[in-house]
Design a protein around this motif. Sequence first.
Motif, PDB file in Angstrom:
ATOM      1  N   THR A   1       0.851  -1.186   0.000  1.00 44.55           N
ATOM      2  CA  THR A   1       0.000   0.000   0.000  1.00 44.55           C
ATOM      3  C   THR A   1       0.886   1.236   0.000  1.00 44.55           C
ATOM      4  O   THR A   1       2.089   1.164   0.277  1.00 44.55           O
ATOM      5  N   LEU A   2       0.276   2.364  -0.290  1.00 42.98           N
ATOM      6  CA  LEU A   2       1.013   3.626  -0.262  1.00 42.98           C
ATOM      7  C   LEU A   2       1.531   3.943   1.138  1.00 42.98           C
ATOM      8  O   LEU A   2       2.527   4.652   1.292  1.00 42.98           O
ATOM      9  N   ASP A   3       0.845   3.434   2.138  1.00 46.83           N
ATOM     10  CA  ASP A   3       1.198   3.764   3.521  1.00 46.83           C
ATOM     11  C   ASP A   3       2.284   2.871   4.110  1.00 46.83           C
ATOM     12  O   ASP A   3       2.767   3.125   5.219  1.00 46.83           O
ATOM     13  N   ASP A   4       2.671   1.829   3.395  1.00 46.20           N
ATOM     14  CA  ASP A   4       3.672   0.909   3.937  1.00 46.20           C
ATOM     15  C   ASP A   4       4.991   1.638   4.183  1.00 46.20           C
ATOM     16  O   ASP A   4       5.430   2.477   3.370  1.00 46.20           O
ATOM     17  N   LYS A   5       5.628   1.310   5.288  1.00 53.45           N
ATOM     18  CA  LYS A   5       6.918   1.908   5.620  1.00 53.45           C
ATOM     19  C   LYS A   5       8.020   1.274   4.764  1.00 53.45           C
ATOM     20  O   LYS A   5       8.074   0.049   4.602  1.00 53.45           O
TER      21      LYS A   5
ATOM     22  N   GLU B   1       7.457   6.402   3.726  1.00 54.77           N
ATOM     23  CA  GLU B   1       6.470   5.480   3.176  1.00 54.77           C
ATOM     24  C   GLU B   1       6.654   5.314   1.672  1.00 54.77           C
ATOM     25  O   GLU B   1       7.349   6.114   1.021  1.00 54.77           O
TER      26      GLU B   1
ATOM     27  N   ARG C   1       4.555   6.054  -0.549  1.00 59.12           N
ATOM     28  CA  ARG C   1       4.069   7.265  -1.212  1.00 59.12           C
ATOM     29  C   ARG C   1       5.165   8.325  -1.313  1.00 59.12           C
ATOM     30  O   ARG C   1       5.205   9.106  -2.262  1.00 59.12           O
ATOM     31  N   HIS C   2       6.068   8.371  -0.335  1.00 59.62           N
ATOM     32  CA  HIS C   2       7.142   9.364  -0.366  1.00 59.62           C
ATOM     33  C   HIS C   2       8.173   9.029  -1.441  1.00 59.62           C
ATOM     34  O   HIS C   2       8.754   9.937  -2.047  1.00 59.62           O
TER      35      HIS C   2
ATOM     36  N   GLY D   1       7.591  13.761   3.182  1.00 56.91           N
ATOM     37  CA  GLY D   1       6.330  14.387   2.814  1.00 56.91           C
ATOM     38  C   GLY D   1       6.320  15.891   2.904  1.00 56.91           C
ATOM     39  O   GLY D   1       5.337  16.525   2.504  1.00 56.91           O
TER      40      GLY D   1
ATOM     41  N   TYR E   1       2.928  10.632  -9.180  1.00 57.89           N
ATOM     42  CA  TYR E   1       3.650   9.423  -8.825  1.00 57.89           C
ATOM     43  C   TYR E   1       4.577   9.079  -9.994  1.00 57.89           C
ATOM     44  O   TYR E   1       4.233   8.312 -10.889  1.00 57.89           O
TER      45      TYR E   1
END
Length: 458
Positions: free
Chosen positions: A83-87, A109, A111-112, A148, A261
């Motif tokens: 997921t986008l939130d995964d570390k 994450e 996403r970053h 972020g 992205y």
Amino acid sequence: MSSLPRSTPEAQGLTATVLDDFVAALDASSQEIQTVMLVKNGHVVLEEEWSPYRLADPHLLFSVSKSFTSMAVGLAIEAGLLTLDDKVVSFFTADELPATIGEHLAAMEVRHLLTMTTGHSEDTVEALTRDRRMVRIFLGLEVEHAPGTAFVYNSGATYMLSAILQRLTGERLLDYLRPRLFEPLGVTEATWDVSREGITTGGWGLSISTESLAKFGQFLLQRGEWEGRQLVPAAWIDEATAGQVDNSHRDTADWRVGYGYQFWRARHNAYRGDGAFGQFCLVLPDHDTAVIITSAGSDMQATMDTIWAHLLPALEGRAPETPLAPRPEKLELLPPTGPAPTAGDGRTYTFEPTVTGLVAVRLDPDGTGTFTLSSGQGTQEIRCAPGDWQEQYDVLQEPKQRIVTSAHGGDGTFTATIRFLETPFVATFTCRPADQGMTVDAAVNVAFGPTEHTLTSL
């Protein structure tokens, strides 16, 4: 579908005259254009190649590669692999992670990585490529800011996305995308560089043809659908190409409109994948248009300005901002001209291996020269002679790649020109034999570092 459908410009709401003007403007640009293709309403209405370059040849895309990596991330998310939130740290083992994981690294994450907001103060790619343990180096770098909070273009972040995908899928990025994206699009020639630690580079290194890149542009316009199949979720295409982060602190007009992205936003509600020295896949959804360009230039904004000045008005149904220019009868990049080279003595002069790749030169009495280049794959002799381009192959690449060569002289010199046709690069070697030795002024047209070097024979 082996190729995109063709159409006259008029059938798609344009005119041949306007497109001729656009081609003339590209040809007159100081940014050396090599190929261009324009897709309008799903049809190719313009396709041009500047000889000796060819539309059908694979071309090194540099950071356009990032946009394909984005597609792989979207597919992996759809498959429930991440997921986008995964570390970021969650994907790697203790021996790859630093002994102490700082607060900012811990907070980073997926996403970053996608949005280039990792918290690093500069691109990490130079640090990564100094050593084969690229993943470990990235994770060990200081993360100066909270992820972020700020956009910093970071090719190392894309490399880490590729590393994560390889861990999750058990496949290198290219192999993962072949059945899911490349093969459905009919892209069979794709190659992608692999790092010394065995990971597809992700942020650079993809080579495909101009038409294959045009197919990708049309695929994006169709929001991930191709021939009745939804290859990548439409919602992911929308997210990836939207402005996910502010980058208005940057200087150039089309590089400060936002970042998604692994896609740049652009003026006129456009977005693009782009790569160093002028590789473009520019998508204009408002006009159902994709513009594909491969080139060798140092001012990518200048190419964007040419598109806005000479093509956008036609797409908007208005007159161009500048008068129409005559189109050249033939689009070609001619070999440099000059006096015949000074005849050589047939001796071979050797050089220490350097970034230029040149390790030996032999200038023969018949006015030809043989230049030995080296790489990690071995050495190769390349013959250079006066006159028209002579086609050969760079066999140090896998698969082998087309090159053309020529030579000229002046003031007792022998200057060889080598065009590596599946890249933007053009090398020149100006040889000056003297005092039982030889000096070579080596130059390349574009580079990430110095473009000129002077070599002295051993």
